[in-house]
Design a protein around this motif. Structure first.
Motif, PDB file in Angstrom:
ATOM      1  N   ALA A 127       0.844  -1.191   0.000  1.00  0.00           N
ATOM      2  CA  ALA A 127       0.000   0.000   0.000  1.00  0.00           C
ATOM      3  C   ALA A 127       0.883   1.245   0.000  1.00  0.00           C
ATOM      4  N   VAL A 128       0.267   2.385   0.234  1.00  0.00           N
ATOM      5  CA  VAL A 128       0.889   3.687  -0.008  1.00  0.00           C
ATOM      6  C   VAL A 128       2.241   3.867   0.676  1.00  0.00           C
ATOM      7  N   PHE A 129       2.394   3.402   1.924  1.00  0.00           N
ATOM      8  CA  PHE A 129       3.635   3.645   2.654  1.00  0.00           C
ATOM      9  C   PHE A 129       4.470   2.378   2.829  1.00  0.00           C
ATOM     10  N   TYR A 130       4.360   1.456   1.876  1.00  0.00           N
ATOM     11  CA  TYR A 130       5.123   0.209   1.947  1.00  0.00           C
ATOM     12  C   TYR A 130       6.623   0.472   2.052  1.00  0.00           C
ATOM     13  N   ASP A 131       7.121   1.465   1.337  1.00  0.00           N
ATOM     14  CA  ASP A 131       8.565   1.741   1.299  1.00  0.00           C
ATOM     15  C   ASP A 131       8.989   2.849   2.265  1.00  0.00           C
ATOM     16  N   LEU A 132       8.121   3.228   3.187  1.00  0.00           N
ATOM     17  CA  LEU A 132       8.447   4.348   4.074  1.00  0.00           C
ATOM     18  C   LEU A 132       9.730   4.095   4.862  1.00  0.00           C
ATOM     19  N   GLY A 133       9.971   2.844   5.268  1.00  0.00           N
ATOM     20  CA  GLY A 133      11.163   2.524   6.040  1.00  0.00           C
ATOM     21  C   GLY A 133      12.458   2.672   5.263  1.00  0.00           C
ATOM     22  N   ALA A 134      12.371   2.822   3.944  1.00  0.00           N
ATOM     23  CA  ALA A 134      13.562   3.006   3.113  1.00  0.00           C
ATOM     24  C   ALA A 134      13.924   4.481   2.949  1.00  0.00           C
ATOM     25  N   LEU A 135      13.104   5.368   3.504  1.00  0.00           N
ATOM     26  CA  LEU A 135      13.361   6.801   3.357  1.00  0.00           C
ATOM     27  C   LEU A 135      14.653   7.177   4.081  1.00  0.00           C
ATOM     28  N   ARG A 136      15.368   8.158   3.546  1.00  0.00           N
ATOM     29  CA  ARG A 136      16.643   8.598   4.114  1.00  0.00           C
ATOM     30  C   ARG A 136      16.544  10.026   4.635  1.00  0.00           C
ATOM     31  N   LYS A 137      17.409  10.357   5.573  1.00  0.00           N
ATOM     32  CA  LYS A 137      17.508  11.736   6.043  1.00  0.00           C
ATOM     33  C   LYS A 137      17.762  12.669   4.857  1.00  0.00           C
ATOM     34  N   GLY A 138      17.116  13.817   4.899  1.00  0.00           N
ATOM     35  CA  GLY A 138      17.273  14.777   3.825  1.00  0.00           C
ATOM     36  C   GLY A 138      16.307  14.591   2.676  1.00  0.00           C
ATOM     37  N   SER A 139      15.567  13.478   2.657  1.00  0.00           N
ATOM     38  CA  SER A 139      14.589  13.256   1.592  1.00  0.00           C
ATOM     39  C   SER A 139      13.494  14.325   1.651  1.00  0.00           C
ATOM     40  N   ARG A 140      12.873  14.568   0.524  1.00  0.00           N
ATOM     41  CA  ARG A 140      11.853  15.612   0.414  1.00  0.00           C
ATOM     42  C   ARG A 140      10.455  15.019   0.500  1.00  0.00           C
ATOM     43  N   ILE A 141       9.592  15.689   1.253  1.00  0.00           N
ATOM     44  CA  ILE A 141       8.168  15.357   1.320  1.00  0.00           C
ATOM     45  C   ILE A 141       7.394  16.604   0.947  1.00  0.00           C
ATOM     46  N   GLU A 142       6.488  16.495   0.003  1.00  0.00           N
ATOM     47  CA  GLU A 142       5.685  17.632  -0.445  1.00  0.00           C
ATOM     48  C   GLU A 142       4.221  17.392  -0.096  1.00  0.00           C
ATOM     49  N   VAL A 143       3.586  18.417   0.458  1.00  0.00           N
ATOM     50  CA  VAL A 143       2.164  18.321   0.802  1.00  0.00           C
ATOM     51  C   VAL A 143       1.422  19.469   0.122  1.00  0.00           C
ATOM     52  N   ASP A 144       0.537  19.124  -0.803  1.00  0.00           N
ATOM     53  CA  ASP A 144      -0.306  20.130  -1.452  1.00  0.00           C
ATOM     54  C   ASP A 144      -1.450  20.495  -0.508  1.00  0.00           C
ATOM     55  N   ARG A 145      -1.701  21.791  -0.402  1.00  0.00           N
ATOM     56  CA  ARG A 145      -2.702  22.298   0.531  1.00  0.00           C
ATOM     57  C   ARG A 145      -3.910  22.873  -0.218  1.00  0.00           C
ATOM     58  N   ARG A 146      -5.021  22.924   0.492  1.00  0.00           N
ATOM     59  CA  ARG A 146      -6.260  23.392  -0.120  1.00  0.00           C
ATOM     60  C   ARG A 146      -6.185  24.861  -0.531  1.00  0.00           C
ATOM     61  N   ASP A 147      -5.296  25.632   0.090  1.00  0.00           N
ATOM     62  CA  ASP A 147      -5.171  27.051  -0.270  1.00  0.00           C
ATOM     63  C   ASP A 147      -4.365  27.251  -1.548  1.00  0.00           C
ATOM     64  N   GLY A 148      -3.940  26.176  -2.199  1.00  0.00           N
ATOM     65  CA  GLY A 148      -3.218  26.260  -3.451  1.00  0.00           C
ATOM     66  C   GLY A 148      -1.709  26.200  -3.303  1.00  0.00           C
ATOM     67  N   GLY A 149      -1.207  26.255  -2.081  1.00  0.00           N
ATOM     68  CA  GLY A 149       0.224  26.195  -1.840  1.00  0.00           C
ATOM     69  C   GLY A 149       0.708  24.773  -1.606  1.00  0.00           C
ATOM     70  N   THR A 150       2.029  24.632  -1.587  1.00  0.00           N
ATOM     71  CA  THR A 150       2.663  23.345  -1.295  1.00  0.00           C
ATOM     72  C   THR A 150       3.671  23.542  -0.179  1.00  0.00           C
ATOM     73  N   ALA A 151       3.553  22.735   0.866  1.00  0.00           N
ATOM     74  CA  ALA A 151       4.514  22.738   1.969  1.00  0.00           C
ATOM     75  C   ALA A 151       5.558  21.669   1.688  1.00  0.00           C
ATOM     76  N   VAL A 152       6.831  22.058   1.715  1.00  0.00           N
ATOM     77  CA  VAL A 152       7.925  21.137   1.406  1.00  0.00           C
ATOM     78  C   VAL A 152       8.708  20.864   2.691  1.00  0.00           C
ATOM     79  N   PHE A 153       8.824  19.593   3.035  1.00  0.00           N
ATOM     80  CA  PHE A 153       9.481  19.178   4.268  1.00  0.00           C
ATOM     81  C   PHE A 153      10.756  18.404   3.950  1.00  0.00           C
ATOM     82  N   SER A 154      11.717  18.470   4.869  1.00  0.00           N
ATOM     83  CA  SER A 154      12.944  17.671   4.783  1.00  0.00           C
ATOM     84  C   SER A 154      12.960  16.663   5.921  1.00  0.00           C
TER      85      SER A 154
END
Length: 206
Positions: free
Chosen positions: A124-151
């Protein structure tokens, strides 16, 4: 929107995510999802990396994690009667959820996203979550039209019996994100024995 602290979440470990139904019909030794290595855990005390300025509240619509090929819509999640975090429908493997009574992603505080690692039909969606590395990028699209980018700051796995609620769900003075799925050891009797948790902070907006 009614807002409450994430500390309202009980000793959750998102139990309903963790049955591991697919592994019951396959070889768990060869089909188990990746688990984070010790190198991806938080290091000792030290200064936090700088974060971008907090955004105003806005519900999220979609989460993307390019390095592990996640691109999934988000639904709102509430708490169950026992105080644990509810989960997205298992029949929709590419659907994740966010705790909608808490912080919205990009806002100051700790936002929480959860999703299944597998279902009866496969990963399912987060099957590979445990393979994520420090510094990887996560993007979250928001209802206000913006995107929050996380490290990503750390990827850790916790046994369900010793899940650190405050560390995972506790308040933060900057915009932070937690992404949670099942992980740890696996038993055909009880399913997954714990949870993989990704810790990330806001680094950019667009």
């Amino acid at each position: 929107m009614r807002r409450i602290s994430n500390t309202a979440i009980g000793a959750v470990t998102v139990t309903a995510l963790c049955a591991g139904a697919w592994l019951l019909t396959t070889d768990a030794r060869t089909h188990a999802p990746p688990q984070p290595s010790a190198a991806e855990a938080r290091t000792g005390p030290g200064g936090e990396p700088p974060a971008a300025g907090a955004l105003p509240p806005s519900p999220p619509n979609r989460i993307r994690i390019p390095s592990i090929h996640v691109n999934a819509p988000l639904m709102g999640l509430a708490l169950t009667r026992d105080g644990s975090l509810d989960v997205p429908p298992a029949a929709k493997p590419n659907l994740a959820g966010w705790y909608e009574a808490g912080t919205t992603p990009g806002e100051r505080g700790t936002a929480v996203v959860a999703g299944h690692v597998d279902n009866a039909d496969g990963p399912a969606v987060f099957y590979d979550l445990g393979a994520l590395r420090k510094g990887s990028r996560i993007e979250v699209d928001r209802r206000d039209g913006g995107t929050a980018v996380f490290s990503v700051d750390a990827v850790e796995v916790y046994d369900a019996r010793h899940f650190p609620d405050r560390k995972v769900y506790g308040p933060a003075s900057r915009p932070e994100l937690r992404v949670i799925t099942c992980g740890g050891g696996y038993s055909r009797t009880t399913g997954y024995q714990g949870n993989v948790v990704v810790f990330a902070h806001l680094t950019a907006t667009r």
